[in-house]
Design a protein around this motif. Sequence first.
Motif, PDB file in Angstrom:
ATOM      1  N   CYS A 183     115.426 -18.722  65.312  1.00  0.00           N
ATOM      2  CA  CYS A 183     115.038 -18.117  66.590  1.00  0.00           C
ATOM      3  C   CYS A 183     114.368 -16.768  66.378  1.00  0.00           C
ATOM      4  CB  CYS A 183     116.254 -17.983  67.512  1.00  0.00           C
ATOM      5  SG  CYS A 183     117.379 -16.653  67.064  1.00  0.00           S
ATOM      6  N   ILE A 184     114.311 -16.305  65.132  1.00  0.00           N
ATOM      7  CA  ILE A 184     113.614 -15.048  64.833  1.00  0.00           C
ATOM      8  C   ILE A 184     112.135 -15.363  64.676  1.00  0.00           C
ATOM      9  CG2 ILE A 184     113.440 -13.068  63.261  1.00  0.00           C
ATOM     10  CD1 ILE A 184     116.159 -13.219  64.534  1.00  0.00           C
ATOM     11  N   THR A 185     111.320 -14.890  65.613  1.00  0.00           N
ATOM     12  CA  THR A 185     109.887 -15.184  65.566  1.00  0.00           C
ATOM     13  C   THR A 185     109.092 -13.993  65.039  1.00  0.00           C
ATOM     14  OG1 THR A 185     109.791 -14.548  67.886  1.00  0.00           O
ATOM     15  CG2 THR A 185     109.910 -16.904  67.397  1.00  0.00           C
ATOM     16  N   THR A 186     109.611 -12.778  65.216  1.00  0.00           N
ATOM     17  CA  THR A 186     108.895 -11.595  64.749  1.00  0.00           C
ATOM     18  C   THR A 186     108.883 -11.579  63.216  1.00  0.00           C
ATOM     19  OG1 THR A 186     108.809  -9.180  64.828  1.00  0.00           O
ATOM     20  CG2 THR A 186     110.983 -10.165  64.847  1.00  0.00           C
TER      21      THR A 186
ATOM     22  N   LEU B  62     111.946  -5.035  62.983  1.00  0.00           N
ATOM     23  CA  LEU B  62     112.304  -5.850  64.148  1.00  0.00           C
ATOM     24  C   LEU B  62     113.159  -7.043  63.740  1.00  0.00           C
ATOM     25  CD1 LEU B  62     108.918  -5.728  66.106  1.00  0.00           C
ATOM     26  CD2 LEU B  62     110.975  -4.330  66.437  1.00  0.00           C
TER      27      LEU B  62
ATOM     28  N   ALA C 152     116.800  -7.641  65.273  1.00  0.00           N
ATOM     29  CA  ALA C 152     117.124  -8.892  65.968  1.00  0.00           C
ATOM     30  C   ALA C 152     118.327  -9.575  65.308  1.00  0.00           C
ATOM     31  CB  ALA C 152     115.902  -9.811  65.966  1.00  0.00           C
TER      32      ALA C 152
ATOM     33  N   SER D 133     121.438  -7.797  66.266  1.00  0.00           N
ATOM     34  CA  SER D 133     121.857  -8.119  67.642  1.00  0.00           C
ATOM     35  C   SER D 133     122.573  -9.460  67.694  1.00  0.00           C
ATOM     36  CB  SER D 133     120.645  -8.169  68.573  1.00  0.00           C
ATOM     37  OG  SER D 133     120.060  -6.902  68.686  1.00  0.00           O
ATOM     38  N   LEU D 134     122.009 -10.462  66.993  1.00  0.00           N
ATOM     39  CA  LEU D 134     122.620 -11.795  66.985  1.00  0.00           C
ATOM     40  C   LEU D 134     124.010 -11.746  66.350  1.00  0.00           C
ATOM     41  CD1 LEU D 134     119.424 -13.771  65.916  1.00  0.00           C
ATOM     42  CD2 LEU D 134     120.550 -13.954  68.150  1.00  0.00           C
TER      43      LEU D 134
ATOM     44  N   GLU E 158     120.521 -18.483  68.714  1.00  0.00           N
ATOM     45  CA  GLU E 158     120.059 -18.612  70.100  1.00  0.00           C
ATOM     46  C   GLU E 158     119.477 -17.270  70.552  1.00  0.00           C
ATOM     47  OE1 GLU E 158     119.978 -21.069  72.687  1.00  0.00           O
ATOM     48  OE2 GLU E 158     118.944 -19.334  73.555  1.00  0.00           O
ATOM     49  N   ALA E 159     118.140 -17.236  70.743  1.00  0.00           N
ATOM     50  CA  ALA E 159     117.462 -15.971  71.032  1.00  0.00           C
ATOM     51  C   ALA E 159     117.774 -15.417  72.409  1.00  0.00           C
ATOM     52  CB  ALA E 159     115.951 -16.144  70.885  1.00  0.00           C
ATOM     53  N   GLU E 160     118.018 -16.310  73.377  1.00  0.00           N
ATOM     54  CA  GLU E 160     118.185 -15.845  74.753  1.00  0.00           C
ATOM     55  C   GLU E 160     119.573 -15.284  75.009  1.00  0.00           C
ATOM     56  OE1 GLU E 160     115.897 -15.714  77.273  1.00  0.00           O
ATOM     57  OE2 GLU E 160     114.399 -16.386  75.817  1.00  0.00           O
ATOM     58  N   ASN E 161     119.609 -14.206  75.794  1.00  0.00           N
ATOM     59  CA  ASN E 161     120.886 -13.689  76.281  1.00  0.00           C
ATOM     60  C   ASN E 161     120.725 -13.233  77.723  1.00  0.00           C
ATOM     61  OD1 ASN E 161     123.670 -13.020  75.363  1.00  0.00           O
ATOM     62  ND2 ASN E 161     123.102 -11.069  76.272  1.00  0.00           N
TER      63      ASN E 161
END
Lengths: 204, 151
Positions: free
Chosen positions: B115-118, B123, B127, B130-131, B146-149
């Motif tokens: 889910c890490i696109t950057t 960054l 990210a 954060s996960l 899961e990228a969404e929160n």
Amino acid sequence: MTSPDAPTEHWEGDVNEAAVEDWKADTTTFERIRQVIDVTTEPQSAKQIAERARVSEPTARKHLAALAETGRVKTITTDTGSRYMRAPQMLAMQRIADIHREHTKDEIRQAIQDLKSERRDFQERYDVGDIDELTLKLEPDDDGWQDLTRWQQVEQNLEIAQAALTLYDFDPDDSRSAAARASEGRTATRERGALGDNPAHSAA
Amino acid sequence: MTEQTDIEGNVGPIDDVTLEGIRSVFANLDGLVEEAAFDSRLDPTKLEIRFSDGIGDASWCRFDIRWFQKGYYSFHHTDEQGVNFRFDYHPKPGMPEKHFHSPPEARSANVEQSCITTTEPMLVARAIHSLWRRAYDTKSVELLNEAENPP
């Protein structure tokens, strides 16, 4: 900053986009330019650097010029304008300073011997002279890629270790004698390379 | 030396300058970071970020981070309970280049799209932190990739 008791304080939406927002909130435009250029190993235009650092192009130009002045940024002039990348020498100094602080001259010599023998092992195992020859021999799903990566690491380590050894006693200002005079009467300090007490370290 | 990686392709040597930047990100972002250092300065193979606590029952955890000069990376988590997972970006024939090796074993086969696109190092580090932090706070590894929160 979140605390262990505050599970609700996470990001909203996509974690990648939230990372950008947090980064912008925590840093100045200058810090973002410096962080971006420090990881830039291929020349890029001010526009590209600006986009990556989330700053305007004029701001990027201003900070890149300042960083070039200090030697941290390498500027390459092309027909289509200037390109910027990190200055390799400047950044190797950090590692050399760490090596001088943590290792004796003998340990560096020993490391160079070990790295050279590791290089010989690769040359013999693959029957090649250098890394480029090995790259040409490998297929996409070959087992040799980890060895290639390791060999690149060995070459980089060798360059740094040799530079560290060369600079070990580098002391044109005779600063250690001066320091010794200043602290006369105290016990001798531990052996340490010329850059080992570089105060710039804590700024990393 | 190269254990815990499954890199196939020319990724370049370790980029210790980029790893220095990633070290600062973790050290400044989370009070649970106990130690952040290279395994060696003469022969650096990874940056080790040690946390004084871990997800769920784990009493500590550690990220072993490799960043390569061509922009590829590997963030490998392990902890006191033997829970391993990995956010990776590197050539891997037949699989997504940006991929996630799920817990608890972080096996090389059966990877999922990350889910890490950057691709910007600072960054990516933020990210992944954060996960990890969400998993730590919720005591669950279910939503790590899961990228969404809120999910």
